[in-house]
Design a protein around this motif. Structure first.
Motif, PDB file in Angstrom:
ATOM      1  N   ASP A 109       0.865  -1.179   0.000  1.00  0.00           N
ATOM      2  CA  ASP A 109       0.000   0.000   0.000  1.00  0.00           C
ATOM      3  C   ASP A 109       0.901   1.227   0.000  1.00  0.00           C
ATOM      4  N   CYS A 110       0.940   1.930  -1.147  1.00  0.00           N
ATOM      5  CA  CYS A 110       1.913   3.012  -1.339  1.00  0.00           C
ATOM      6  C   CYS A 110       1.227   4.376  -1.324  1.00  0.00           C
ATOM      7  N   GLY A 111       1.362   5.050  -0.194  1.00  0.00           N
ATOM      8  CA  GLY A 111       0.776   6.384  -0.052  1.00  0.00           C
ATOM      9  C   GLY A 111       1.816   7.327   0.519  1.00  0.00           C
ATOM     10  N   THR A 112       1.458   8.085   1.519  1.00  0.00           N
ATOM     11  CA  THR A 112       2.438   8.958   2.186  1.00  0.00           C
ATOM     12  C   THR A 112       3.621   8.117   2.633  1.00  0.00           C
ATOM     13  N   ALA A 113       3.277   6.975   3.228  1.00  0.00           N
ATOM     14  CA  ALA A 113       4.268   5.937   3.519  1.00  0.00           C
ATOM     15  C   ALA A 113       3.939   4.742   2.632  1.00  0.00           C
ATOM     16  N   SER A 114       4.922   3.893   2.429  1.00  0.00           N
ATOM     17  CA  SER A 114       4.652   2.622   1.731  1.00  0.00           C
ATOM     18  C   SER A 114       4.639   1.525   2.786  1.00  0.00           C
ATOM     19  N   LYS A 115       3.567   0.761   2.773  1.00  0.00           N
ATOM     20  CA  LYS A 115       3.431  -0.304   3.777  1.00  0.00           C
ATOM     21  C   LYS A 115       3.376  -1.643   3.066  1.00  0.00           C
ATOM     22  N   ILE A 116       4.055  -2.616   3.687  1.00  0.00           N
ATOM     23  CA  ILE A 116       3.930  -4.007   3.249  1.00  0.00           C
ATOM     24  C   ILE A 116       3.333  -4.774   4.417  1.00  0.00           C
ATOM     25  N   ASP A 189       6.200 -19.395  -0.216  1.00  0.00           N
ATOM     26  CA  ASP A 189       4.779 -19.355  -0.549  1.00  0.00           C
ATOM     27  C   ASP A 189       4.613 -18.573  -1.853  1.00  0.00           C
ATOM     28  N   THR A 190       3.465 -18.665  -2.436  1.00  0.00           N
ATOM     29  CA  THR A 190       3.157 -17.820  -3.608  1.00  0.00           C
ATOM     30  C   THR A 190       1.915 -17.007  -3.271  1.00  0.00           C
ATOM     31  N   PRO A 191       2.097 -15.940  -2.494  1.00  0.00           N
ATOM     32  CA  PRO A 191       0.930 -15.185  -2.042  1.00  0.00           C
ATOM     33  C   PRO A 191       0.279 -14.380  -3.168  1.00  0.00           C
ATOM     34  N   VAL A 192      -0.988 -14.060  -2.961  1.00  0.00           N
ATOM     35  CA  VAL A 192      -1.657 -13.091  -3.826  1.00  0.00           C
ATOM     36  C   VAL A 192      -0.992 -11.744  -3.543  1.00  0.00           C
ATOM     37  N   ILE A 193      -0.609 -11.035  -4.581  1.00  0.00           N
ATOM     38  CA  ILE A 193       0.035  -9.723  -4.412  1.00  0.00           C
ATOM     39  C   ILE A 193      -1.003  -8.640  -4.707  1.00  0.00           C
ATOM     40  N   VAL A 194      -1.272  -7.807  -3.710  1.00  0.00           N
ATOM     41  CA  VAL A 194      -2.284  -6.750  -3.858  1.00  0.00           C
ATOM     42  C   VAL A 194      -1.628  -5.389  -3.651  1.00  0.00           C
ATOM     43  N   CYS A 195      -1.695  -4.561  -4.675  1.00  0.00           N
ATOM     44  CA  CYS A 195      -1.146  -3.199  -4.592  1.00  0.00           C
ATOM     45  C   CYS A 195      -2.286  -2.221  -4.337  1.00  0.00           C
ATOM     46  N   GLY A 200      -0.064   2.851  -5.977  1.00  0.00           N
ATOM     47  CA  GLY A 200      -0.288   1.411  -6.129  1.00  0.00           C
ATOM     48  C   GLY A 200      -0.312   0.945  -7.577  1.00  0.00           C
ATOM     49  N   GLU A 201      -0.923   1.744  -8.437  1.00  0.00           N
ATOM     50  CA  GLU A 201      -1.027   1.334  -9.846  1.00  0.00           C
ATOM     51  C   GLU A 201       0.361   1.319 -10.492  1.00  0.00           C
ATOM     52  N   LEU A 202       1.170   2.340 -10.144  1.00  0.00           N
ATOM     53  CA  LEU A 202       2.551   2.395 -10.657  1.00  0.00           C
ATOM     54  C   LEU A 202       3.316   1.147 -10.235  1.00  0.00           C
ATOM     55  N   MET A 203       3.178   0.794  -8.955  1.00  0.00           N
ATOM     56  CA  MET A 203       3.887  -0.383  -8.443  1.00  0.00           C
ATOM     57  C   MET A 203       3.467  -1.629  -9.210  1.00  0.00           C
ATOM     58  N   TYR A 213      -4.165  -4.423  -8.629  1.00  0.00           N
ATOM     59  CA  TYR A 213      -4.206  -3.075  -8.057  1.00  0.00           C
ATOM     60  C   TYR A 213      -5.630  -2.824  -7.611  1.00  0.00           C
ATOM     61  N   ASN A 214      -5.768  -2.362  -6.354  1.00  0.00           N
ATOM     62  CA  ASN A 214      -7.103  -2.151  -5.793  1.00  0.00           C
ATOM     63  C   ASN A 214      -7.132  -0.736  -5.207  1.00  0.00           C
ATOM     64  N   ASP A 215      -7.931   0.137  -5.811  1.00  0.00           N
ATOM     65  CA  ASP A 215      -7.896   1.541  -5.358  1.00  0.00           C
ATOM     66  C   ASP A 215      -8.867   1.822  -4.217  1.00  0.00           C
ATOM     67  N   ILE A 216      -9.565   0.769  -3.767  1.00  0.00           N
ATOM     68  CA  ILE A 216     -10.499   0.989  -2.641  1.00  0.00           C
ATOM     69  C   ILE A 216     -10.257  -0.032  -1.519  1.00  0.00           C
ATOM     70  N   LEU A 217      -9.032  -0.521  -1.408  1.00  0.00           N
ATOM     71  CA  LEU A 217      -8.762  -1.619  -0.451  1.00  0.00           C
ATOM     72  C   LEU A 217      -9.080  -1.214   0.985  1.00  0.00           C
ATOM     73  N   VAL A 218      -8.649  -0.029   1.414  1.00  0.00           N
ATOM     74  CA  VAL A 218      -8.934   0.407   2.791  1.00  0.00           C
ATOM     75  C   VAL A 218     -10.445   0.531   2.986  1.00  0.00           C
ATOM     76  N   LEU A 219     -11.115   1.081   1.984  1.00  0.00           N
ATOM     77  CA  LEU A 219     -12.572   1.271   2.076  1.00  0.00           C
ATOM     78  C   LEU A 219     -13.288  -0.076   2.116  1.00  0.00           C
ATOM     79  N   GLN A 220     -12.797  -1.045   1.351  1.00  0.00           N
ATOM     80  CA  GLN A 220     -13.396  -2.385   1.428  1.00  0.00           C
ATOM     81  C   GLN A 220     -13.178  -2.985   2.823  1.00  0.00           C
ATOM     82  N   GLY A 221     -11.981  -2.740   3.364  1.00  0.00           N
ATOM     83  CA  GLY A 221     -11.725  -3.230   4.725  1.00  0.00           C
ATOM     84  C   GLY A 221     -12.688  -2.616   5.721  1.00  0.00           C
TER      85      GLY A 221
END
Ligand code: ADP
Ligand code: PAZ
Ligand code: K
Length: 232
Positions: A109-116, A189-195, A200-203, A213-221
């Motif tokens: 999740d790449c915003g002000t900070a990038s989080k893995i 492992d071969t995890p699902v990779i979600v940006c 996120g789209e650039l990544m 790439y999911n532009d509403i991941l936090v909102l879905q959470g």
């Protein structure tokens, strides 16, 4: 209809939730007359969200701040002090737990900070890393050196830089991609990779592996988190 609000350290994102349908909406276009509840995920400054809260109070619409927890259904949090985990990070994990059931996921999740953040197929959040976001990497270099400069036109490419802005921007990109690649290289492992996130789209475009790439991941959470709450 509910209003979902994601308050980051740079941007505030708003969306309506009708049933399970999330629709991004500009703050100016929020259909307040149809909103019966406001759900907030806040890691950024209060002043970003204060006007929204004031409007909800004025309209007597109940509003709730999402909180991290040690568990949520079958999901468990990696932090013994779960309250210290950013709610945005927790909600991206909550989202992936529901979107990819019984699958391991790695979230970038790449915003002000990038989080893995890493979630295993048993629904355990294993923890993650926090890096300076791309803009923060660039601005900290430019403001703390005499001769490093960037620009608004150079692309972020996973290539060696042949001028200063390229060196800076490509460096920020590969440092961030590198953290994800490092995790994947150490994982059997071969995890699902979600940006996700503003970058996120650039990544996702520069990942050599299958990813989404999911532009509403936090909102879905936030939507899934709400299903576990019993408000008055
Ligand atoms: N197309 C884009 N839309 C929004 N932000 C973008 C975009 N491309 C890059 N960014 C960068 O992403 C960051 C905002 O992303 P976001 O995930 O909303 O941040 P936060 O949640 O930390 O406020 C900013 O650093 C911004 O410069
Ligand atoms: C790392 C963050 C600042 C990211 O916020 P954002 O980039 O979305 O603005 C946020 O997840 C946070 O405040 N975390 C608290 C510390 C932690 O998660 O360990
Ligand atoms: K965020």
């Amino acid at each position: 209809m509910k209003l979902l609000v994601d308050v980051g350290n740079t941007a505030l994102k708003t969306a309506t939730l009708a049933g399970d349908v999330i629709t991004l909406v500009n703050e100016a276009d929020i259909p307040w007359s149809e909103i019966e509840e406001v759900l907030i995920a806040q890691v950024g400054k209060g002043e970003l969200v204060a006007p929204l809260i004031a409007r909800a109070q004025q309209l007597a619409i109940p509003y709730y701040q999402a909180k991290t927890s040690a568990t949520l259904g079958g999901l468990t949090c990696a932090y013994p002090q779960f309250e210290n985990l950013g709610i945005d990070r927790w909600l991206t994990v909550v989202a992936c737990y529901h979107l990819y059931p019984q699958q391991s996921c790695v979230i970038l999740d790449c915003g002000t900070a990038s989080k893995i953040d890493v979630l295993n197929k048993a629904g355990q959040h294993l923890g993650g890393w926090i890096l300076p976001g791309l803009d923060m990497m660039i601005s900290s270099l430019v403001s703390n050196t005499q001769k490093v400069f960037s620009d608004d036109t150079s692309l972020f490419l996973p290539e060696l830089g042949t001028n200063t802005p390229n060196a800076v921007k490509n460096g920020a990109l590969v440092a961030t991609l590198g953290a994800l690649e490092y995790y994947l290289s150490q994982s059997d492992d071969t995890p699902v990779i979600v940006c996700a996130g503003g970058y996120g789209e650039l990544m996702q475009q520069h990942l050599a592996r299958p990813s989404t790439y999911n532009d509403i991941l936090v909102l879905q959470g936030l939507m899934y988190w709400r299903k576990y709450q019993q408000f008055a």
